[in-house]
Design an enzyme around this catalytic site. Structure first.
Site, PDB file in Angstrom:
ATOM      1  N   LYS A  61      67.871 108.228   8.422  1.00  0.00           N
ATOM      2  CA  LYS A  61      68.286 107.369   7.311  1.00  0.00           C
ATOM      3  C   LYS A  61      69.072 108.084   6.203  1.00  0.00           C
ATOM      4  O   LYS A  61      70.089 107.564   5.765  1.00  0.00           O
ATOM      5  CB  LYS A  61      67.037 106.665   6.753  1.00  0.00           C
ATOM      6  CG  LYS A  61      67.290 105.699   5.625  1.00  0.00           C
ATOM      7  CD  LYS A  61      65.979 105.064   5.171  1.00  0.00           C
ATOM      8  CE  LYS A  61      64.958 106.130   4.841  1.00  0.00           C
ATOM      9  NZ  LYS A  61      63.720 105.595   4.248  1.00  0.00           N
ATOM     10  N   HIS A 189      53.705 107.216   4.638  1.00  0.00           N
ATOM     11  CA  HIS A 189      54.822 107.842   3.922  1.00  0.00           C
ATOM     12  C   HIS A 189      54.475 107.745   2.453  1.00  0.00           C
ATOM     13  O   HIS A 189      54.399 106.656   1.909  1.00  0.00           O
ATOM     14  CB  HIS A 189      56.136 107.134   4.231  1.00  0.00           C
ATOM     15  CG  HIS A 189      57.344 107.936   3.822  1.00  0.00           C
ATOM     16  ND1 HIS A 189      57.518 108.414   2.544  1.00  0.00           N
ATOM     17  CD2 HIS A 189      58.418 108.362   4.527  1.00  0.00           C
ATOM     18  CE1 HIS A 189      58.648 109.092   2.479  1.00  0.00           C
ATOM     19  NE2 HIS A 189      59.218 109.078   3.669  1.00  0.00           N
ATOM     20  N   GLY A 229      58.918 112.718   2.375  1.00  0.00           N
ATOM     21  CA  GLY A 229      58.522 112.968   0.992  1.00  0.00           C
ATOM     22  C   GLY A 229      58.721 114.404   0.552  1.00  0.00           C
ATOM     23  O   GLY A 229      58.599 114.701  -0.635  1.00  0.00           O
ATOM     24  N   GLU A 264      58.093 113.214   9.390  1.00  0.00           N
ATOM     25  CA  GLU A 264      59.399 112.539   9.418  1.00  0.00           C
ATOM     26  C   GLU A 264      60.261 113.004   8.258  1.00  0.00           C
ATOM     27  O   GLU A 264      60.646 112.209   7.396  1.00  0.00           O
ATOM     28  CB  GLU A 264      59.205 111.019   9.305  1.00  0.00           C
ATOM     29  CG  GLU A 264      58.276 110.407  10.326  1.00  0.00           C
ATOM     30  CD  GLU A 264      57.882 108.974   9.962  1.00  0.00           C
ATOM     31  OE1 GLU A 264      58.159 108.523   8.829  1.00  0.00           O
ATOM     32  OE2 GLU A 264      57.291 108.310  10.806  1.00  0.00           O
ATOM     33  N   PRO A 265      60.589 114.289   8.180  1.00  0.00           N
ATOM     34  CA  PRO A 265      61.366 114.778   7.043  1.00  0.00           C
ATOM     35  C   PRO A 265      62.817 114.310   7.105  1.00  0.00           C
ATOM     36  O   PRO A 265      63.419 114.268   8.174  1.00  0.00           O
ATOM     37  CB  PRO A 265      61.298 116.294   7.202  1.00  0.00           C
ATOM     38  CG  PRO A 265      61.167 116.496   8.685  1.00  0.00           C
ATOM     39  CD  PRO A 265      60.325 115.351   9.165  1.00  0.00           C
ATOM     40  N   GLY A 266      63.354 113.944   5.977  1.00  0.00           N
ATOM     41  CA  GLY A 266      64.769 113.595   5.889  1.00  0.00           C
ATOM     42  C   GLY A 266      65.431 114.419   4.799  1.00  0.00           C
ATOM     43  O   GLY A 266      66.106 115.410   5.046  1.00  0.00           O
ATOM     44  N   ARG A 267      65.165 114.016   3.573  1.00  0.00           N
ATOM     45  CA  ARG A 267      65.818 114.602   2.404  1.00  0.00           C
ATOM     46  C   ARG A 267      65.791 116.130   2.371  1.00  0.00           C
ATOM     47  O   ARG A 267      66.817 116.764   2.127  1.00  0.00           O
ATOM     48  CB  ARG A 267      65.130 114.079   1.137  1.00  0.00           C
ATOM     49  CG  ARG A 267      65.677 114.656  -0.147  1.00  0.00           C
ATOM     50  CD  ARG A 267      64.729 114.382  -1.319  1.00  0.00           C
ATOM     51  NE  ARG A 267      64.415 112.980  -1.451  1.00  0.00           N
ATOM     52  CZ  ARG A 267      65.193 112.067  -2.045  1.00  0.00           C
ATOM     53  NH1 ARG A 267      66.325 112.445  -2.589  1.00  0.00           N
ATOM     54  NH2 ARG A 267      64.804 110.815  -2.111  1.00  0.00           N
ATOM     55  N   ASP A 308      68.827 106.100  -5.383  1.00  0.00           N
ATOM     56  CA  ASP A 308      67.897 107.206  -5.113  1.00  0.00           C
ATOM     57  C   ASP A 308      67.441 107.886  -6.398  1.00  0.00           C
ATOM     58  O   ASP A 308      66.667 108.832  -6.343  1.00  0.00           O
ATOM     59  CB  ASP A 308      68.579 108.209  -4.175  1.00  0.00           C
ATOM     60  CG  ASP A 308      67.615 109.207  -3.578  1.00  0.00           C
ATOM     61  OD1 ASP A 308      66.483 108.803  -3.242  1.00  0.00           O
ATOM     62  OD2 ASP A 308      67.979 110.397  -3.478  1.00  0.00           O
TER      63      ASP A 308
HETATM   64  C1  LIG Z   1      63.112 107.232   4.515  1.00  0.00           C
HETATM   65  C2  LIG Z   1      62.033 107.541   5.465  1.00  0.00           C
HETATM   66  C3  LIG Z   1      61.761 108.871   5.833  1.00  0.00           C
HETATM   67  C4  LIG Z   1      62.427 110.062   5.202  1.00  0.00           C
HETATM   68  O1  LIG Z   1      61.857 110.328   3.979  1.00  0.00           O
HETATM   69  P1  LIG Z   1      62.262 111.606   3.093  1.00  0.00           P
HETATM   70  O2  LIG Z   1      61.492 111.430   1.862  1.00  0.00           O
HETATM   71  O3  LIG Z   1      63.737 111.564   2.929  1.00  0.00           O
HETATM   72  O4  LIG Z   1      61.855 112.814   3.848  1.00  0.00           O
HETATM   73  C5  LIG Z   1      60.775 109.086   6.767  1.00  0.00           C
HETATM   74  N1  LIG Z   1      60.112 108.064   7.346  1.00  0.00           N
HETATM   75  C6  LIG Z   1      60.356 106.780   7.031  1.00  0.00           C
HETATM   76  C7  LIG Z   1      59.589 105.713   7.710  1.00  0.00           C
HETATM   77  C8  LIG Z   1      61.310 106.479   6.073  1.00  0.00           C
HETATM   78  O5  LIG Z   1      61.532 105.203   5.744  1.00  0.00           O
END
Ligand SMILES: *Cc1c(COP(=O)(O)O)cnc(C)c1O
Length: 393
Positions: A61, A189, A229, A264-267, A308
């Site tokens: 995402k 999350h 997170g 589930e790391p993104g940021r 954001d």
């Molecule tokens: C947006 C999202 C993430 C990523 O979160 P970050 O805070 O960017 O690491 C992970 N899992 C789910 C389900 C999300 O909606």
């Protein structure tokens, strides 16, 4: 070798150095989102090192770009998907479906079928209607139940919109079992850009209790998904990832045996790995200060200012000159399109470049083409090469 990857920079130099950035702008125009593959790898490795034994599913995402996915694929990452577009992106990148989970708590039947057809079989649910959607897919699909732990401290509290109360977990498990649908585990999350690891720890401990209760009534939950997170630095530095993860690691060590932790790391992976480059289209002195109009703004890569709540470190690419109080605006005709009402910048001229740092997450991803100003071109630079180049210069 990735298709279409011309060498355009000295492979030994930092692609975020001023001369490298200027060369990329000369070759590919402006605005740009410049992603450094080496920084992506470094961020992924640091998180993996801080959370040993935790399977990392990169959440697409914040930066759903094919070359980013391919770099992380080659690091051994797994992936967290939420939409058909994301399923298609990882399919094209040749990612094995066993490395992917589908985590949108609310899905149309077509979304479920698309993911299953791609071979992705783990899904997230948080309510009885969603569990019932899997009755017809019971032979292929398994579920994670998303639990909500409210986190008023997080910049983006993701437990308001999604997740069931902890007390609703057992009834959902019973419903799934009555439909012969498999529940594989729990997920949560705590909210993006968590200020500290306290909520993660609390949620892990609460989930450990739920897992033990489920085990006591005969349901083995084999997965605990601790979500995202994990923070990134913007203008305010946050805890480095290692001390952030240390208490999380300790909490995970106390999970019942046989529970595989995943995240589930993104940021935290993509934010520091990219900078935004934009160019002054025009300027005007209004009152006592200069207004600079960039070719990227709140409707583009700086959309994360709004959605954001992020404040990116912003500077002039060639930063000489006395800093003056200035206004930085985006290109559209909308008056809300102001990036910074008050920012100290040297006197800039038309054609000068402006750099935003820590712009990899929730920036380009949420940009629009309002007023027909095109989104920034994403360049993923890997040791001097452009992966997935828009064209060969
Ligand atoms: C947006 C999202 C993430 C990523 O979160 P970050 O805070 O960017 O690491 C992970 N899992 C789910 C389900 C999300 O909606």
């Amino acid at each position: 070798m990735p298709r279409n990857s011309p060498i355009v920079l000295d492979p030994c130099r930092d692609p975020f150095a001023a001369d490298a950035v200027e060369r990329l702008a000369q070759l590919y125009g402006s605005p740009l989102l410049i992603v450094d593959a080496e920084r992506l790898r470094e961020r992924y490795r640091r998180l993996a090192g801080a959370l040993p034994g935790v399977r990392l599913h990169f959440a697409l995402k914040p930066l759903p770009h094919r070359a980013v996915v391919e770099v992380l694929r080659d690091e051994g990452a797994s992936f967290d998907l939420a939409t058909n577009g994301e399923v298609e992106l990882v399919r094209r990148a040749g990612i094995a479906p066993g490395r992917c989970i589908h985590t949108h708590p609310i899905k149309r039947d077509g979304d479920i079928r698309t993911a299953l057809a791609a071979g992705i079989d783990t899904f997230v649910v948080d309510n009885p209607d969603e569990v019932r959607k899997f009755a017809t897919h019971r032979r292929q699909a398994g579920l994670l139940i998303r639990v909500a732990f409210r986190n008023p401290g997080a910049v983006c509290d993701l437990s308001r919109k999604f997740g069931c109360e902890p007390a609703e977990v057992m009834p959902l498990i019973e419903l799934a079992e009555s439909l012969d649908v498999r529940v594989r585990g729990l997920s949560f999350h705590v909210g993006s850009q968590a200020p500290d690891p306290a909520m993660h720890v609390e949620a892990i401990e609460a989930c450990a209790g739920l897992i033990a209760r489920a085990a006591a009534r005969g349901t083995a939950l084999g997965i605990l998904d601790i979500g995202g997170g994990f923070p990134a630095d913007y203008r305010e530095p946050m805890l480095p990832i290692e001390p952030f993860c240390a208490p999380i690691r300790a909490a995970l060590a106390a999970l019942p045996r046989g529970v595989q932790p995943i995240a589930e790391p993104g940021r935290t992976i993509v934010a520091p790995a990219a900078i935004g480059l934009s160019t002054v289209m025009g300027r005007a002195k209004r009152g006592d200060r200069w207004w600079y109009y960039l070719d990227d703004g709140l409707y583009g890569s700086y959309s994360g200012r709004l959605y954001d709540h992020a404040s990116y470190p912003i500077e002039a690419l060639n930063g000489g000159g006395e800093p003056l109080p200035s206004v930085l605006a985006g290109p559209t005709c909308d008056s809300i399109d102001v990036i910074e009402e008050e920012i100290a910048l040297p006197l800039l001229a038309v054609g000068d470049r402006v750099i935003g740092r820590s712009m990899g997450a929730y920036t380009w991803a949420s940009a629009s083409e309002f007023n027909f100003f095109p989104k920034a071109t994403v360049l993923v630079v890997d040791r001097g090469r452009i992966l997935d180049a828009p064209y060969s210069p």
